[in-house]
Design a protein around this motif. Structure first.
Motif, PDB file in Angstrom:
ATOM      1  N   LEU A   1      -6.366   1.434   4.058  1.00 27.00           N
ATOM      2  CA  LEU A   1      -6.105   2.720   3.416  1.00 27.00           C
ATOM      3  C   LEU A   1      -6.044   3.865   4.425  1.00 27.00           C
ATOM      4  O   LEU A   1      -5.657   4.988   4.066  1.00 27.00           O
ATOM      5  CB  LEU A   1      -7.196   3.011   2.383  1.00 27.00           C
ATOM      6  CG  LEU A   1      -7.287   2.033   1.206  1.00 27.00           C
ATOM      7  CD1 LEU A   1      -8.466   2.380   0.313  1.00 27.00           C
ATOM      8  CD2 LEU A   1      -5.995   2.020   0.393  1.00 27.00           C
ATOM      9  N   ALA A   2      -6.423   3.565   5.666  1.00 30.19           N
ATOM     10  CA  ALA A   2      -6.453   4.600   6.696  1.00 30.19           C
ATOM     11  C   ALA A   2      -5.073   5.244   6.854  1.00 30.19           C
ATOM     12  O   ALA A   2      -4.061   4.567   6.990  1.00 30.19           O
ATOM     13  CB  ALA A   2      -6.904   4.003   8.027  1.00 30.19           C
TER      14      ALA A   2
ATOM     15  N   THR B   1       0.833  -1.202   0.000  1.00 29.34           N
ATOM     16  CA  THR B   1       0.000   0.000   0.000  1.00 29.34           C
ATOM     17  C   THR B   1       0.865   1.248   0.000  1.00 29.34           C
ATOM     18  O   THR B   1       0.613   2.205  -0.740  1.00 29.34           O
ATOM     19  CB  THR B   1      -0.931   0.004   1.226  1.00 29.34           C
ATOM     20  OG1 THR B   1      -1.759  -1.170   1.205  1.00 29.34           O
ATOM     21  CG2 THR B   1      -1.825   1.240   1.231  1.00 29.34           C
ATOM     22  N   ALA B   2       1.915   1.258   0.830  1.00 24.10           N
ATOM     23  CA  ALA B   2       2.830   2.395   0.882  1.00 24.10           C
ATOM     24  C   ALA B   2       3.473   2.638  -0.478  1.00 24.10           C
ATOM     25  O   ALA B   2       3.559   3.779  -0.959  1.00 24.10           O
ATOM     26  CB  ALA B   2       3.906   2.155   1.943  1.00 24.10           C
TER      27      ALA B   2
ATOM     28  N   GLU C   1     -14.669  -2.812   5.344  1.00 27.25           N
ATOM     29  CA  GLU C   1     -13.908  -2.540   6.557  1.00 27.25           C
ATOM     30  C   GLU C   1     -12.413  -2.784   6.349  1.00 27.25           C
ATOM     31  O   GLU C   1     -11.570  -2.012   6.819  1.00 27.25           O
ATOM     32  CB  GLU C   1     -14.427  -3.407   7.714  1.00 27.25           C
ATOM     33  CG  GLU C   1     -15.788  -2.999   8.244  1.00 27.25           C
ATOM     34  CD  GLU C   1     -16.260  -3.908   9.368  1.00 27.25           C
ATOM     35  OE1 GLU C   1     -15.455  -4.762   9.810  1.00 27.25           O
ATOM     36  OE2 GLU C   1     -17.410  -3.757   9.797  1.00 27.25           O
ATOM     37  N   VAL C   2     -12.079  -3.885   5.633  1.00 22.56           N
ATOM     38  CA  VAL C   2     -10.680  -4.194   5.347  1.00 22.56           C
ATOM     39  C   VAL C   2     -10.052  -3.083   4.514  1.00 22.56           C
ATOM     40  O   VAL C   2      -8.940  -2.608   4.795  1.00 22.56           O
ATOM     41  CB  VAL C   2     -10.558  -5.552   4.616  1.00 22.56           C
ATOM     42  CG1 VAL C   2      -9.136  -5.735   4.075  1.00 22.56           C
ATOM     43  CG2 VAL C   2     -10.911  -6.696   5.549  1.00 22.56           C
ATOM     44  N   LEU C   3     -10.768  -2.647   3.469  1.00 26.69           N
ATOM     45  CA  LEU C   3     -10.251  -1.577   2.630  1.00 26.69           C
ATOM     46  C   LEU C   3     -10.052  -0.286   3.427  1.00 26.69           C
ATOM     47  O   LEU C   3      -9.019   0.381   3.307  1.00 26.69           O
ATOM     48  CB  LEU C   3     -11.204  -1.320   1.463  1.00 26.69           C
ATOM     49  CG  LEU C   3     -11.008  -2.187   0.212  1.00 26.69           C
ATOM     50  CD1 LEU C   3     -12.098  -1.901  -0.803  1.00 26.69           C
ATOM     51  CD2 LEU C   3      -9.648  -1.944  -0.411  1.00 26.69           C
ATOM     52  N   ALA C   4     -11.034   0.045   4.236  1.00 32.21           N
ATOM     53  CA  ALA C   4     -10.941   1.270   5.030  1.00 32.21           C
ATOM     54  C   ALA C   4      -9.757   1.205   5.994  1.00 32.21           C
ATOM     55  O   ALA C   4      -9.011   2.174   6.160  1.00 32.21           O
ATOM     56  CB  ALA C   4     -12.239   1.485   5.799  1.00 32.21           C
ATOM     57  N   GLU C   5      -9.566   0.030   6.606  1.00 29.37           N
ATOM     58  CA  GLU C   5      -8.472  -0.147   7.560  1.00 29.37           C
ATOM     59  C   GLU C   5      -7.123  -0.042   6.880  1.00 29.37           C
ATOM     60  O   GLU C   5      -6.195   0.596   7.383  1.00 29.37           O
ATOM     61  CB  GLU C   5      -8.615  -1.502   8.256  1.00 29.37           C
ATOM     62  CG  GLU C   5      -7.494  -1.806   9.244  1.00 29.37           C
ATOM     63  CD  GLU C   5      -7.633  -3.190   9.852  1.00 29.37           C
ATOM     64  OE1 GLU C   5      -6.634  -3.672  10.418  1.00 29.37           O
ATOM     65  OE2 GLU C   5      -8.719  -3.800   9.737  1.00 29.37           O
TER      66      GLU C   5
ATOM     67  N   ARG D   1      -1.905  11.146   4.051  1.00 30.21           N
ATOM     68  CA  ARG D   1      -0.496  11.371   3.777  1.00 30.21           C
ATOM     69  C   ARG D   1      -0.267  11.777   2.324  1.00 30.21           C
ATOM     70  O   ARG D   1       0.656  12.529   2.019  1.00 30.21           O
ATOM     71  CB  ARG D   1       0.293  10.101   4.093  1.00 30.21           C
ATOM     72  CG  ARG D   1       1.792  10.253   3.928  1.00 30.21           C
ATOM     73  CD  ARG D   1       2.510   9.003   4.409  1.00 30.21           C
ATOM     74  NE  ARG D   1       3.941   9.092   4.209  1.00 30.21           N
ATOM     75  CZ  ARG D   1       4.808   8.144   4.550  1.00 30.21           C
ATOM     76  NH1 ARG D   1       4.372   7.036   5.136  1.00 30.21           N
ATOM     77  NH2 ARG D   1       6.093   8.304   4.316  1.00 30.21           N
ATOM     78  N   TYR D   2      -1.109  11.259   1.421  1.00 29.89           N
ATOM     79  CA  TYR D   2      -1.001  11.587  -0.003  1.00 29.89           C
ATOM     80  C   TYR D   2      -2.319  12.198  -0.480  1.00 29.89           C
ATOM     81  O   TYR D   2      -3.086  11.562  -1.215  1.00 29.89           O
ATOM     82  CB  TYR D   2      -0.681  10.329  -0.817  1.00 29.89           C
ATOM     83  CG  TYR D   2       0.685   9.751  -0.576  1.00 29.89           C
ATOM     84  CD1 TYR D   2       1.788  10.190  -1.310  1.00 29.89           C
ATOM     85  CD2 TYR D   2       0.885   8.767   0.385  1.00 29.89           C
ATOM     86  CE1 TYR D   2       3.053   9.652  -1.100  1.00 29.89           C
ATOM     87  CE2 TYR D   2       2.157   8.225   0.611  1.00 29.89           C
ATOM     88  CZ  TYR D   2       3.227   8.675  -0.132  1.00 29.89           C
ATOM     89  OH  TYR D   2       4.479   8.145   0.079  1.00 29.89           O
ATOM     90  N   PRO D   3      -2.603  13.445  -0.078  1.00 32.56           N
ATOM     91  CA  PRO D   3      -3.870  14.072  -0.467  1.00 32.56           C
ATOM     92  C   PRO D   3      -3.995  14.313  -1.968  1.00 32.56           C
ATOM     93  O   PRO D   3      -5.097  14.544  -2.472  1.00 32.56           O
ATOM     94  CB  PRO D   3      -3.841  15.408   0.308  1.00 32.56           C
ATOM     95  CG  PRO D   3      -2.382  15.695   0.519  1.00 32.56           C
ATOM     96  CD  PRO D   3      -1.751  14.351   0.732  1.00 32.56           C
TER      97      PRO D   3
END
Length: 298
Positions: A222-223, A174-175, A216-220, A228-230
């Motif tokens: 990507l939280a 993700t990072a 929920e998994v996606l939200a967690e 950090r990358y607006p």
């Protein structure tokens, strides 16, 4: 051109093949975008032979050195030719005498990324990853980009595609995906499949519950990253089964796929074998495989 390996840059394995040339072009553009050093490495595997066969190969070392020099010189020219910024001159080359995979795995300890072609000069078919790319995605100490020579021209405005699962190991992927999307000035598509296998409807199955868990998994996962990358516009994509199939399908509208090297199974490389490897074999765009401990830094 320096004959040494630079630290914390991008390393590309070269062998003179079409796959190698494609890897050089992609790596050069990536290095220029990141402002990172680019190192081209050609690995010469030592020949072991006994007399009298050995006498037939008396000049093989000299031939290997000449071939390595030619491959690297052409590789450097290819790198310079595809980078628009003429100020990008931080390109190095090196010849290493060793087995290919161990040499590149060792070199990956000091690199930000390793880039290789999907197969080398000895490969037989499109649907089989080469032994070098397969070995690297399993054992490299940094992210590995697998590049195809026959890939179509990629739309520079197309998004980066990220495969998200419910494991902590996907955090590194993700990072890297956010970093790549931000550097390219494009959006990010985050795809999550809540099952690794084909799912068939069953009586009484609560689909809404599975869908809710997937969101929920996606939200967690990507939280924090969106904050950090607006500058990165994120589109969430939730599917019910077979992540490899969906990633390959979605890759038709992306410029880069980013996947983790292990996932829900808990066994190193198992998820890679079932998902990441399938995507690297079939996607017509670059695939970036990120190990659980890998993090990129621009």
């Amino acid at each position: 051109m320096s004959q040494h390996q630079s630290a914390q840059g991008i390393l590309v394995g070269v062998d003179g093949s079409a796959e190698s040339d494609a890897a050089i072009r992609w790596a050069a553009r990536e290095a220029s975008m990141r402002g990172a050093a680019l190192t081209l490495v050609h690995v010469v595997a030592p020949l072991v032979a006994r007399w009298p066969i050995a006498s037939m190969y008396a000049n093989i070392s000299e031939w290997q050195r000449d071939n390595a020099r030619h491959v690297l010189e052409q590789g450097v020219k290819t790198a310079h030719a595809c980078v628009a910024d003429s100020r990008f001159t931080d390109i190095h080359s090196e010849t290493v005498s060793s087995s290919v995979v161990p040499a590149l795995v060792h070199a990956s300890r000091s690199q930000t990324m390793v880039v290789v072609g999907s197969r080398g000069t000895g490969a037989l078919g499109r649907m089989l990853l080469g032994s070098v790319s397969t070995g690297l995605v399993h054992h490299s100490h940094c992210p590995v980009a697998v590049i195809r020579p026959e890939a179509a021209v990629v739309d520079g405005t197309a998004p980066v595609l990220l495969g998200v699962d419910g494991s902590p190991a996907s955090e590194a992927a993700t990072a890297m995906a956010f970093e790549e999307a931000s550097g390219r000035g494009v959006g990010l598509v985050a795809l999550h499949a809540w099952s690794d296998v084909a799912v068939y409807p069953m009586l009484g199955m609560d689909w809404s519950e599975y869908e809710s868990q997937g969101h929920e998994v996606l939200a967690e996962r990507l939280a924090g990253w969106q904050e950090r990358y607006p500058d990165v516009n994120v589109r969430r994509r939730l599917v019910c089964d077979q992540p490899a199939r969906w990633l390959i399908r979605e890759s038709e509208h992306a410029q880069l796929v980013v996947v983790g090297s292990r996932g829900r199974s808990g066994f190193a490389s198992t998820w890679l074998g079932s998902v990441g490897s399938a995507v690297a074999q079939s996607a017509d765009i670059p695939v970036l495989v990120v190990r659980g401990s890998s993090t990129g830094s621009r």
